[in-house]
Design a protein around this motif. Structure first.
Motif, PDB file in Angstrom:
ATOM      1  N   HIS A  36       0.845  -1.180   0.000  1.00  0.00           N
ATOM      2  CA  HIS A  36       0.000   0.000   0.000  1.00  0.00           C
ATOM      3  C   HIS A  36       0.887   1.238   0.000  1.00  0.00           C
TER       4      HIS A  36
ATOM      5  N   THR B 229       1.226  -3.835  -6.384  1.00  0.00           N
ATOM      6  CA  THR B 229       0.071  -2.951  -6.272  1.00  0.00           C
ATOM      7  C   THR B 229       0.464  -1.709  -5.499  1.00  0.00           C
ATOM      8  N   GLN B 230      -0.185  -0.612  -5.836  1.00  0.00           N
ATOM      9  CA  GLN B 230       0.139   0.658  -5.207  1.00  0.00           C
ATOM     10  C   GLN B 230      -1.131   1.451  -4.924  1.00  0.00           C
ATOM     11  N   GLN B 231      -1.210   1.976  -3.717  1.00  0.00           N
ATOM     12  CA  GLN B 231      -2.336   2.822  -3.335  1.00  0.00           C
ATOM     13  C   GLN B 231      -2.269   4.153  -4.061  1.00  0.00           C
TER      14      GLN B 231
ATOM     15  N   ASN C 268      -6.372   1.421  -0.473  1.00  0.00           N
ATOM     16  CA  ASN C 268      -6.162   0.703  -1.732  1.00  0.00           C
ATOM     17  C   ASN C 268      -7.281  -0.320  -1.920  1.00  0.00           C
TER      18      ASN C 268
ATOM     19  N   ASP D 299      -7.635  -2.079  -4.765  1.00  0.00           N
ATOM     20  CA  ASP D 299      -7.162  -3.113  -5.692  1.00  0.00           C
ATOM     21  C   ASP D 299      -6.515  -4.252  -4.917  1.00  0.00           C
TER      22      ASP D 299
ATOM     23  N   ASP E   9     -10.466  -5.110  -8.746  1.00  0.00           N
ATOM     24  CA  ASP E   9     -10.538  -3.667  -8.541  1.00  0.00           C
ATOM     25  C   ASP E   9     -11.853  -3.320  -7.842  1.00  0.00           C
TER      26      ASP E   9
ATOM     27  N   HIS F 135     -12.894  -2.103  -1.047  1.00  0.00           N
ATOM     28  CA  HIS F 135     -11.675  -2.813  -0.659  1.00  0.00           C
ATOM     29  C   HIS F 135     -12.000  -4.138   0.027  1.00  0.00           C
TER      30      HIS F 135
ATOM     31  N   ASP G 132      -5.283   6.918  -9.469  1.00  0.00           N
ATOM     32  CA  ASP G 132      -6.064   5.747  -9.091  1.00  0.00           C
ATOM     33  C   ASP G 132      -5.174   4.686  -8.447  1.00  0.00           C
ATOM     34  N   ASP G 133      -5.805   3.762  -7.705  1.00  0.00           N
ATOM     35  CA  ASP G 133      -5.089   2.571  -7.249  1.00  0.00           C
ATOM     36  C   ASP G 133      -4.686   1.755  -8.474  1.00  0.00           C
TER      37      ASP G 133
END
Length: 405
Positions: A18, A64-66, A72, A74, A95, A102, A331-332
């Motif tokens: 995250h 994955t990245q917040q 986040n 995703d 997503d 989430h 966006d996430d």
């Protein structure tokens, strides 16, 4: 709820990346970064499958990245040796959207692969069987619909005005089965007749601009139209209320729309992997909203280390967001890259001889900047204030399972 897995080696199996937005290039990643994505970060289930929520392996890179919109939403997972079979992989990217997106995303991530695996064990998925694809298609459809029903009865989860997408790929030897629900996407990298890397989009973005999808929505009294401030984005609305404005036609959850044409049934397709095929990329719309299929393929192929390919793509997508949508929140993003071959990809070079993606200049400027009237201009859902009616969308129950072909 969760997968029936026991911890193997890594004590951090529930950890997720995250991280905040980053600008690091692949050549700045140090040994510590690489160790953070080591090959032992997985949990093991009873069938011998190795389940990953992050990290990398010989054929897998995931990251994955917040974004800047909050938690986040995703999530992603990879099952190696899916169903206990060697050279079998399950990859999934999810997503979430809405207030509890989430939670929906993670519940689907943790339970859908197990449901699919249980169904696969009961049917013949031998590639030599005449019903190879039809069995896989039925298994995907039934597991998705069963997952959606479980979301509907889970009292601890608000899936009434929240939901998630799902793009899944199962690799069994040289066979690739793809299932898609919503607007996440799977793109394959292959080589054309001139030996150049070329993208092949394996899924269709299931949005309310596809005539067949719109026809289904309208036939069930749902409404489809865009907002004035973004006329290019069509959305689904309830018959009597201007909500929720969902920008896709198929999804898990979102039960406020399930009586009005939104369905949890995935599109399932098949591809035979050839010697020209290099890898497949699964990613949420945080990538596809700002990068073309060709750009994604070139970015992943340009990574000097496979383990960092997904992170490189996330970093480039983040930069593209800042350039293309300067007034919008990033966006996430979640990415899974699955490589098909042992040997590394021979890097292509651009016309001026410089290696692709040394910097963002080769990607960003091809897009025109787009100004949005608000930071929410790209949200999947625009109005979650839905007047809940008892059992709306939750009364749908499948008949005894039948073949879908």
């Amino acid at each position: 709820m969760g997968t029936c897995c026991s911890i193997s080696r890594s004590p951090h199996h529930d950890h997720h990346h995250h991280s905040q937005e980053g600008d690091a290039e692949w050549h700045n990643y140090n040994e510590k970064d690489q160790l953070a994505m080591a090959d032992d970060q997985y949990i093991k289930n009873g069938d011998g499958a190795r389940v990953r929520f992050h990290g990398s392996s010989r054929f897998i890179s995931m990251y994955t990245q917040q974004g800047r919109k909050g938690v986040n939403q995703d999530s992603m997972t990879v099952w190696e040796n899916f169903n206990g079979e060697k050279d079998s992989f399950y990859c999934g990217v999810f997503d979430g959207h809405g207030p509890s997106g989430h939670e929906v995303s993670r519940m689907v991530r943790d339970n859908l692969p197990t449901k699919l695996s249980s169904l696969v064990k009961k049917t013949s998925t031998n590639y030599k069987s005449d019903r190879f694809f039809s069995n896989w298609e039925n298994n995907f459809i039934n597991s998705f619909e069963d997952m959606d029903e479980e979301l509907g009865v889970e009292s601890s989860l608000n899936a009434y005005s929240s939901g998630c997408t799902a793009v899944n790929v199962v690799k069994q030897g040289d066979n690739l089965i793809i299932s898609n629900l919503g607007d996440s996407r799977a793109v394959l990298c292959t080589r054309d007749g001139n030996n150049h890397l070329s993208p092949v989009q394996l899924t269709t973005d299931l949005k309310p601009d596809i005539p067949e999808e719109v026809e289904r929505i309208k036939s069930r009294k749902g409404r489809v139209f865009p907002m004035e401030e973004e006329p290019e984005v069509f959305r689904i609305w309830m018959p009597e209320e201007d909500c929720p404005g969902l920008a896709m036609t198929r999804a898990f959850g979102d039960f406020c729309l399930k009586d009005y044409g939104l369905i949890p049934t995935p599109q399932v397709t098949y591809r035979k992997i050839t010697s020209n095929d290099e890898f497949v990329v699964l990613a949420t719309d945080g990538v596809w909203d700002v990068l073309t299929n060709s750009e994604v393929v070139k970015i992943v192929a340009s990574s000097r280390k496979r383990s960092l390919a997904a992170r490189l793509l996330v970093d480039q997508a983040t930069r593209a967001w800042r350039y293309r949508y300067p007034s919008s929140k990033v966006d996430d993003i979640a990415v899974v890259c699955m490589f098909f071959k042992e040997r590394p990809i021979v890097h292509e070079r651009s016309d001026n001889g410089s290696e692709l993606n040394k910097n963002f200049a080769e990607v960003g400027p091809r897009h025109g900047r787009k100004k949005l009237k608000s930071d929410d201009g790209l949200d999947t859902v625009v109005n979650c204030e839905v007047s809940r009616t008892e059992n709306r969308g939750l009364t749908r129950r499948r008949q005894p399972q039948q073949s879908h072909r």
